[in-house]
Design a protein around this motif. Structure first.
Motif, PDB file in Angstrom:
ATOM      1  N   ARG A   1      -5.922   4.238  13.154  1.00 15.36           N
ATOM      2  CA  ARG A   1      -4.962   5.255  12.809  1.00 15.36           C
ATOM      3  C   ARG A   1      -5.475   5.986  11.442  1.00 15.36           C
ATOM      4  N   ARG A   2      -4.627   7.047  11.279  1.00 11.89           N
ATOM      5  CA  ARG A   2      -5.181   7.934  10.180  1.00 11.89           C
ATOM      6  C   ARG A   2      -4.506   6.951   9.014  1.00 11.89           C
ATOM      7  N   GLY A   3      -5.228   7.246   8.107  1.00 13.43           N
ATOM      8  CA  GLY A   3      -5.064   6.451   6.644  1.00 13.43           C
ATOM      9  C   GLY A   3      -5.775   4.875   6.736  1.00 13.43           C
ATOM     10  N   ALA A   4      -6.225   4.321   8.030  1.00 11.51           N
ATOM     11  CA  ALA A   4      -6.575   3.156   8.079  1.00 11.51           C
ATOM     12  C   ALA A   4      -7.813   3.164   9.008  1.00 11.51           C
ATOM     13  N   ALA A   5      -8.688   3.794   8.833  1.00  9.17           N
ATOM     14  CA  ALA A   5      -9.855   3.818   9.860  1.00  9.17           C
ATOM     15  C   ALA A   5     -11.149   3.634   8.989  1.00  9.17           C
ATOM     16  N   PRO A   6     -11.995   2.771   9.328  1.00  3.83           N
ATOM     17  CA  PRO A   6     -13.194   2.623   8.383  1.00  3.83           C
ATOM     18  C   PRO A   6     -14.041   3.874   8.306  1.00  3.83           C
ATOM     19  N   PRO A   7     -14.585   3.851   7.018  1.00  4.86           N
ATOM     20  CA  PRO A   7     -15.681   5.074   6.875  1.00  4.86           C
ATOM     21  C   PRO A   7     -16.949   5.051   7.874  1.00  4.86           C
ATOM     22  N   ILE A   8     -17.354   6.267   8.211  1.00  4.04           N
ATOM     23  CA  ILE A   8     -18.586   6.115   8.834  1.00  4.04           C
ATOM     24  C   ILE A   8     -19.697   7.007   8.073  1.00  4.04           C
ATOM     25  N   ALA A   9     -21.206   6.965   8.556  1.00  2.00           N
ATOM     26  CA  ALA A   9     -21.907   7.555   8.223  1.00  2.00           C
ATOM     27  C   ALA A   9     -22.908   8.078   9.017  1.00  2.00           C
ATOM     28  N   HIS A  10     -23.826   9.057   8.724  1.00  2.00           N
ATOM     29  CA  HIS A  10     -24.807   9.298   9.763  1.00  2.00           C
ATOM     30  C   HIS A  10     -25.710   7.993  10.082  1.00  2.00           C
TER      31      HIS A  10
ATOM     32  N   LEU B   1     -12.088  -1.047   5.045  1.00  2.00           N
ATOM     33  CA  LEU B   1     -11.587   0.166   5.292  1.00  2.00           C
ATOM     34  C   LEU B   1     -11.537   0.890   4.234  1.00  2.00           C
ATOM     35  N   ALA B   2     -12.195   0.581   2.626  1.00  2.00           N
ATOM     36  CA  ALA B   2     -12.056   1.307   1.690  1.00  2.00           C
ATOM     37  C   ALA B   2     -13.047   2.309   1.746  1.00  2.00           C
ATOM     38  N   SER B   3     -12.931   3.131   0.571  1.00  2.00           N
ATOM     39  CA  SER B   3     -13.827   4.507   0.628  1.00  2.00           C
ATOM     40  C   SER B   3     -14.724   4.319  -0.298  1.00  2.00           C
TER      41      SER B   3
ATOM     42  N   LEU C   1       3.120  -4.581   5.556  1.00  2.00           N
ATOM     43  CA  LEU C   1       3.981  -3.855   4.738  1.00  2.00           C
ATOM     44  C   LEU C   1       3.695  -2.456   4.823  1.00  2.00           C
ATOM     45  N   GLU C   2       2.418  -2.094   5.174  1.00  2.00           N
ATOM     46  CA  GLU C   2       2.083  -0.573   5.136  1.00  2.00           C
ATOM     47  C   GLU C   2       0.993  -0.195   6.193  1.00  2.00           C
ATOM     48  N   GLY C   3       0.959   0.899   6.533  1.00  2.00           N
ATOM     49  CA  GLY C   3       0.014   1.260   7.613  1.00  2.00           C
ATOM     50  C   GLY C   3      -1.156   1.859   6.961  1.00  2.00           C
ATOM     51  N   ASP C   4      -1.549   1.555   5.740  1.00  2.00           N
ATOM     52  CA  ASP C   4      -3.051   1.975   5.434  1.00  2.00           C
ATOM     53  C   ASP C   4      -4.041   1.032   5.533  1.00  2.00           C
ATOM     54  N   ARG C   5      -5.147   0.843   4.386  1.00  2.00           N
ATOM     55  CA  ARG C   5      -6.130  -0.027   4.481  1.00  2.00           C
ATOM     56  C   ARG C   5      -5.779  -1.072   3.561  1.00  2.00           C
ATOM     57  N   THR C   6      -4.622  -1.190   3.011  1.00  2.00           N
ATOM     58  CA  THR C   6      -4.340  -2.399   2.089  1.00  2.00           C
ATOM     59  C   THR C   6      -4.249  -3.891   2.650  1.00  2.00           C
ATOM     60  N   LEU C   7      -3.678  -3.655   4.025  1.00  2.00           N
ATOM     61  CA  LEU C   7      -3.524  -4.756   5.080  1.00  2.00           C
ATOM     62  C   LEU C   7      -2.641  -5.847   4.331  1.00  2.00           C
ATOM     63  N   LEU C   8      -1.709  -5.458   3.514  1.00  2.00           N
ATOM     64  CA  LEU C   8      -0.819  -6.397   3.069  1.00  2.00           C
ATOM     65  C   LEU C   8       0.012  -6.848   4.287  1.00  2.00           C
ATOM     66  N   VAL C   9       0.307  -8.227   4.537  1.00  2.00           N
ATOM     67  CA  VAL C   9       1.355  -8.654   5.553  1.00  2.00           C
ATOM     68  C   VAL C   9       2.711  -9.161   4.786  1.00  2.00           C
TER      69      VAL C   9
ATOM     70  N   ILE D   1       2.031   2.810  -2.470  1.00  2.00           N
ATOM     71  CA  ILE D   1       3.736   2.958  -2.751  1.00  2.00           C
ATOM     72  C   ILE D   1       4.488   2.278  -1.556  1.00  2.00           C
ATOM     73  N   GLY D   2       3.886   2.281  -0.317  1.00  2.00           N
ATOM     74  CA  GLY D   2       4.377   1.869   0.887  1.00  2.00           C
ATOM     75  C   GLY D   2       4.742   0.312   0.729  1.00  2.00           C
ATOM     76  N   ALA D   3       3.727  -0.350   0.399  1.00  2.00           N
ATOM     77  CA  ALA D   3       3.815  -1.772   0.118  1.00  2.00           C
ATOM     78  C   ALA D   3       4.812  -2.343  -0.889  1.00  2.00           C
ATOM     79  N   ILE D   4       4.798  -1.394  -1.862  1.00  2.00           N
ATOM     80  CA  ILE D   4       5.948  -1.467  -2.905  1.00  2.00           C
ATOM     81  C   ILE D   4       7.041  -1.299  -2.500  1.00  2.00           C
ATOM     82  N   CYS D   5       7.489  -0.280  -1.642  1.00  2.00           N
ATOM     83  CA  CYS D   5       8.952   0.259  -1.259  1.00  2.00           C
ATOM     84  C   CYS D   5       9.041  -0.934  -0.147  1.00  2.00           C
ATOM     85  N   ALA D   6       8.341  -1.564   0.563  1.00  2.00           N
ATOM     86  CA  ALA D   6       8.641  -2.479   1.487  1.00  2.00           C
ATOM     87  C   ALA D   6       8.966  -3.845   0.933  1.00  2.00           C
ATOM     88  N   GLY D   7       8.287  -3.955  -0.424  1.00  2.00           N
ATOM     89  CA  GLY D   7       8.568  -5.386  -1.009  1.00  2.00           C
ATOM     90  C   GLY D   7       9.971  -5.279  -1.707  1.00  2.00           C
ATOM     91  N   VAL D   8      10.349  -4.121  -2.068  1.00  2.00           N
ATOM     92  CA  VAL D   8      11.770  -3.894  -2.567  1.00  2.00           C
ATOM     93  C   VAL D   8      12.858  -3.947  -1.466  1.00  2.00           C
TER      94      VAL D   8
END
Lengths: 658, 355
Positions: free
Chosen positions: A67-76, A133-135, A480-488, A521-528
């Motif tokens: 998904r957008r925001g959680a896609a592995p980086p690529i390179a030539h 998934l980090a940049s 908790l969030e849809g990005d690359r942090t993968l916190l459950v 932010i998403g994970a923190i909001c989910a945490g709340v």
């Protein structure tokens, strides 16, 4: 054989045929040796999704959706080792004939990979800490661009308005936008009475920006670090016929952050399986790229704009099974439109979890008091949160707004202003007027104010949270969030009978303050929302944990002190240690044994009580041992060093020649 | 209006503040109210909660070593077995001045019965002197803090979050929250936040100084040589977490501390930052703890006791309860604001980072 299995027909109505792509110009490229097909205008990510790839790989035995925001980086091919050459697949326009590899995660093999249809997965083994998934470019220092008067980050309607306001004020402006095109994300949110459409607004602003000589536009440029007067960004440049990444530093006297909102991920098991997607991403995949996966779908939402997808897709032949509404009583014009279309709606209902069928071809949505619902896609919308990431990185504060159930900015920052939905505004008019207002405030002017005509909550219920029950053992994890942090979502540890009987504590649950990854932010909001973080602490946590600033970017200037200490120097922390009349003396002892600094000197044979010491070894310099001793220390002493006792004689310092 | 009188009002959210309040109530039979909210589970650490520190004065070590077993038992009783743990810590130094200070600390630690081992140069670099000190006690703050709250309540301590506060010159304080008014005979500001929240700089005792410190949490999965390490040159503490990652805590604002950290670490480019904060930390000009009142007026301040000072809590409680031994009373007296006897301690680079 159809290569772009998820591409909607070119004649799909309601603006869902793909406004950004040119269907007359096909392209193909390879990723990890697998060929993907798309059109000019596609990004690498959208071409992959159109080609049927919707899975990154596996994590803890479960497939993880691409998904957008959680896609592995690529390179030539051949450049994967160079962090500056890594590219984000969601910001890189697909180029015909390009050969890419994924950067970071290793590929998987074995049984589980075979559970999915060939071609759906990138086949990567994902690290739980999200490192794959980090940049990689975040650790690279930027090359300095020309300074400008105003930098605007984000080219939605708020950012474009701010850029125009700056140009009108006579400023030299740079407008940067992370995606390949200007326009932002207001399309999903529809129109209020009397308003022009988002597309019309965007087109008008775009025309004005294009006509202005004062505004330089950089697309596919994502800012990832910011401080007063400077922002650092990663840019994907495809002007030379091939995609190249570079890190740039953008100095600016004033900065407007107009990064929009983030869509919250509803929290239930399986919320990041392949086939589960957010409403905004689903809408923009359809509207911009003519992409929709599967032929049957279910909408789970606690936010009104998501309902628009139901009406927009009515004539496409895609079957919407039902809408599951997490709020007990929600009102919205969009809800009424869906009712008018006869779409089944289930208020006050949250999925227990979503699972993938054994074949992997479809999903089962497990609802309370219902048989599992088989669909090929789940659109899940948990509401929207102002994107305060850069605000926090810059040192800005925020607080939890109880009524809005979201983090909102608090206070001010020198030289930096927020605009648009990032600032908390809820309407398109509010976002546009806030862009002008932000520039006014930065220039020290009165400010023309912000007109944000929010419809009363009686008629348009505010966003809510969708929180499913704690997962069953067999359910996929709830992220908790849809990005690359993968916190459950943490699971309450179950104590065995013996642990309860002997009052032994189980291995302690994860503690947020020690989680070895940044918390977005998403994970923190989910945490709340989950009660893991007190609302009162959310702002603090966001400030301390959201930022992810690379360490290796500043050349250290600290000079290590190698200056030897003067032989008779008494450091401040030894002043008065042995009384007001303590003195520095030399210590004669067996030279075969060197005495270490801090070795205690005793007057008598009892060397067990440090408080009775008469002195201490300062240092040995030029073969001479210096000591600090009390005025009453005798001549013959015992030095205790590393557990051994050494006899020594205190002698006065040699007299220095005049 | 409910009017209540108590013996003590302890201000603070650290384990030291909470333990002090609870001990005064449970062990010394005092009526106590505590002001402040705990936040460790959600915030980055600001100190290393360890029973040893770069202390060079034998009288301080003597008091600390005597109190550690008592405090450790108390923490275990309150929070269970996981509220604390034994760790082997590494202290290291490179510059001549820092190596000397490390030597002094090592001799103190050894003299008070702890095992100190000189580590091979290959472990931390040829130019560094590194010592492993065995069996120090580390407090597990995220475990002890919620347990402390329950213990305080059981001990009859009244907990207030943010009352209106009015200090009197005689050391008493009036607290108002809602319809409740509490008058405490003695106010104790037990941590830095309590002091900065409630006193202006003009009200600080002369030796008090404010310095900037920073914490950076990294995502490194590489293990340190020890769960807790301290660099005597930069004053940086490294605390390894069970779940991976490492917190580095040290003097300086974020930019300066980050520079120092890069210079200190092997292969810093492999580290990703997972969080950071800069915060003001109170200390004294001579880097020794401070216990007392400014010119015998106003509230009592506890400064320079974060981290290791929590292990001194039984001593502090006895002092405030009027039950301190002669040795304890003498130590407290020499660490008052109006110091006549030098009690200075070592601190790295402290004076370079005024707030």
């Amino acid at each position: 054989m159809k290569t772009q299995v998820n591409r909607l027909p070119g004649d799909t109505g309601k603006g869902l045929a793909g406004a950004h792509i040119d269907r007359g110009r096909s392209i193909s490229f390879s990723l990890n040796g697998r060929v993907a097909h798309g059109f000019i205008g596609d990004t690498v990510l959208t071409a992959l999704i159109a080609s049927g790839v919707d899975t990154i790989g596996t994590l803890d035995g479960h497939p993880l959706g691409l998904r957008r925001g959680a896609a592995p980086p690529i390179a030539h091919v051949g450049t994967a080792h160079d962090p500056q050459q890594a590219l984000p697949m969601d910001r890189t326009l697909a180029m015909d004939g390009a050969e890419y590899v994924t950067v970071g995660d290793r590929t998987a093999s074995g049984l589980f990979a075979r559970l999915f249809q060939p071609g759906r997965t990138l086949g990567l083994v994902v690290n739980a800490d999200g490192s794959g998934l980090a940049s990689p470019w975040r650790g690279v220092r930027g090359s300095a661009e020309e300074p400008v008067d105003l930098l605007v980050i984000g080219a939605g309607v708020a950012g474009m308005s701010a850029a125009l306001a700056g140009a009108i004020a006579g400023l030299k402006v740079t407008l940067v936008e992370a995606s390949p095109r200007l326009g932002g994300h207001s399309g999903l949110f529809g129109t209020q009475d009397g308003e022009s459409s988002p597309e019309e607004n965007v087109a008008h602003l775009f025309d004005e920006i294009s006509a202005s000589d004062a505004i330089t536009v950089n697309t596919a440029t994502e800012v990832f670090a910011i401080t007063e007067g400077l922002a650092r960004a990663h840019q994907v440049d495809t002007s030379g016929g091939t995609a190249k990444g570079r890190v740039i530093d953008l100095p600016a006297k004033h900065i407007v952050i107009a990064t929009g909102s983030l869509e919250r991920l509803p929290i239930f098991g399986g919320n990041r399986l392949p086939g589960v997607v957010g409403a905004m991403e689903a809408f923009e995949l359809a509207q911009r790229y003519g992409i929709w996966t599967g032929t049957s779908w279910l909408l789970a939402t606690t936010s009104n704009p998501a309902y628009r997808l139901g009406t927009l897709l009515q004539d496409t032949g895609l079957k919407l099974d039902r809408i599951v509404e997490g709020r007990d009583r929600a009102n919205s014009r969009y809800i009424e439109f869906c009712k008018a279309y006869g779409i089944r709606q289930f208020p006050g209902t949250t999925p227990s979890f979503v699972s993938a069928t054994k074949s992997g071809a479809s999903l089962s949505v497990h609802l309370p008091h219902s048989d599992p619902v088989p669909v090929e896609r789940v659109v899940a919308c948990g509401g929207f949160q102002p994107d305060l990431t850069l605000w926090h990185i810059a040192g800005g504060a925020s607080h939890w707004h109880r009524e809005g159930q979201r983090l909102e900015p608090r206070g001010t920052l020198a030289g930096i202003a927020l605009a648009g939905s990032a600032a908390g505004y809820l309407t398109r008019r509010g976002c546009i007027t806030s862009g002008f207002d932000a520039v006014d405030r930065l220039l020290g002017r009165e400010g023309r104010g912000v007109d944000d005509p929010v419809i009363d909550a009686i008629y348009e219920t505010r966003d809510g949270w969708m929180i499913g029950p704690e997962g069953e053992d067999t359910a996929p994890p709830a992220y908790l969030e849809g990005d690359r942090t993968l916190l459950v979502r943490p699971v309450t540890p179950q104590q065995s009978w013996s642990q309860r009987f002997f009052d032994r504590q189980p291995k302690r649950a994860r503690v947020l303050s020690e989680a070895p990854q940044s918390l977005d932010i998403g994970a923190i909001c989910a945490g709340v929302a989950l009660g893991l973080i007190p609302a009162a602490s959310a702002g603090i946590v966001a400030q301390e944990r959201v930022a992810l600033v690379p360490l290796a970017q500043i050349a250290p200037t600290t000079v290590k002190t190698t200056t030897p200490v003067l032989p008779t120097f008494v450091p401040p922390w030894l002043v008065g240690r042995f009384g007001p009349d303590q003195r520095v003396a030399t210590l004669d002892h067996d030279k075969a044994r060197s005495l270490g600094a801090g070795a205690l000197i005793y007057a008598s044979g009892d060397t067990t009580d440090p408080q009775s010491a008469s002195g201490v070894v300062l240092r040995t310099a030029s073969g001479q041992t210096m000591a600090l001793v009390s005025a009453t220390a005798p001549k013959n002493v015992i030095v205790r060093d590393s557990g051994q006792e050494i006899a020594a004689v205190i002698a006065p310092l040699p007299v220095q020649p005049a | 209006m409910n009017e209540i009188t108590t013996d003590f009002a302890v201000f603070g959210s650290t384990p030291l503040a909470r333990l002090l309040a609870g001990l005064l109530a449970s062990r010394h039979g005092k009526k106590v109210v505590i002001v402040g909210e705990v936040k460790a589970r959600y915030r980055l650490p600001r100190v290393a909660d360890l029973s040893i520190a770069p202390i060079t004065r034998p009288e301080t070590w003597a008091l600390l070593q005597a109190a550690i077993p008592e405090t450790t038992r108390l923490i275990g009783k309150i929070g269970g077995r996981t509220a604390h743990r034994r760790v082997d810590s590494i202290f290291f130094a490179e510059s001549p001045a820092a190596r000397e200070a490390l030597g002094h600390v090592a001799n103190m630690v050894r003299a008070f019965g702890m095992v100190v081992e000189t580590l091979p140069a290959s472990l931390l670099g040829a130019n560094r002197l590194a010592l492993r000190i065995s069996d120090a006690i580390a407090i597990n703050r995220p475990v002890i803090e919620p347990a402390l709250e329950a213990w305080l309540t059981q001990s009859g301590v009244t907990i207030l979050l943010a009352p209106a506060v009015s200090f009197a010159p005689d050391g008493s304080v009036l607290l108002r929250e809602g319809e409740t008014e509490i008058r405490a005979a003695q106010a104790i500001l037990a941590d830095d936040t309590a002091i900065t929240d409630h006193l202006s700089r003009a009200e600080w005792p002369t030796p008090l100084v404010e310095r900037l410190y920073s914490t950076i949490l990294t995502t490194s999965s590489r293990h340190l040589g020890s769960p807790i390490m301290a660099d005597f040159d930069t004053g940086t503490w490294f605390v390894e977490h069970d779940e991976g990652g490492m917190a580095a805590i040290g003097p300086g604002d974020l930019a300066k501390f980050s520079q120092n950290l890069i210079a200190l670490l092997d292969q810093p480019s492999q580290l990703q930052q997972a969080g950071q904060v800069t915060f003001p930390a109170l200390g004294t000009a001579d880097n020794a703890p401070l216990i007392g009142r400014r010119d015998d007026l106003g509230p009592t301040l506890l400064v320079g006791l974060d981290g290791w000072g929590a292990f001194l809590v039984p001593v502090l409680a006895r002092h405030f309860a009027g039950e301190a031994s002669a040795r304890e009373a003498a130590w407290i007296k020499t660490h008052g604001p109006a110091r006549t006897v030098p009690v200075g301690e070592f601190a790295a680079h402290a004076d370079e980072f005024p707030a």
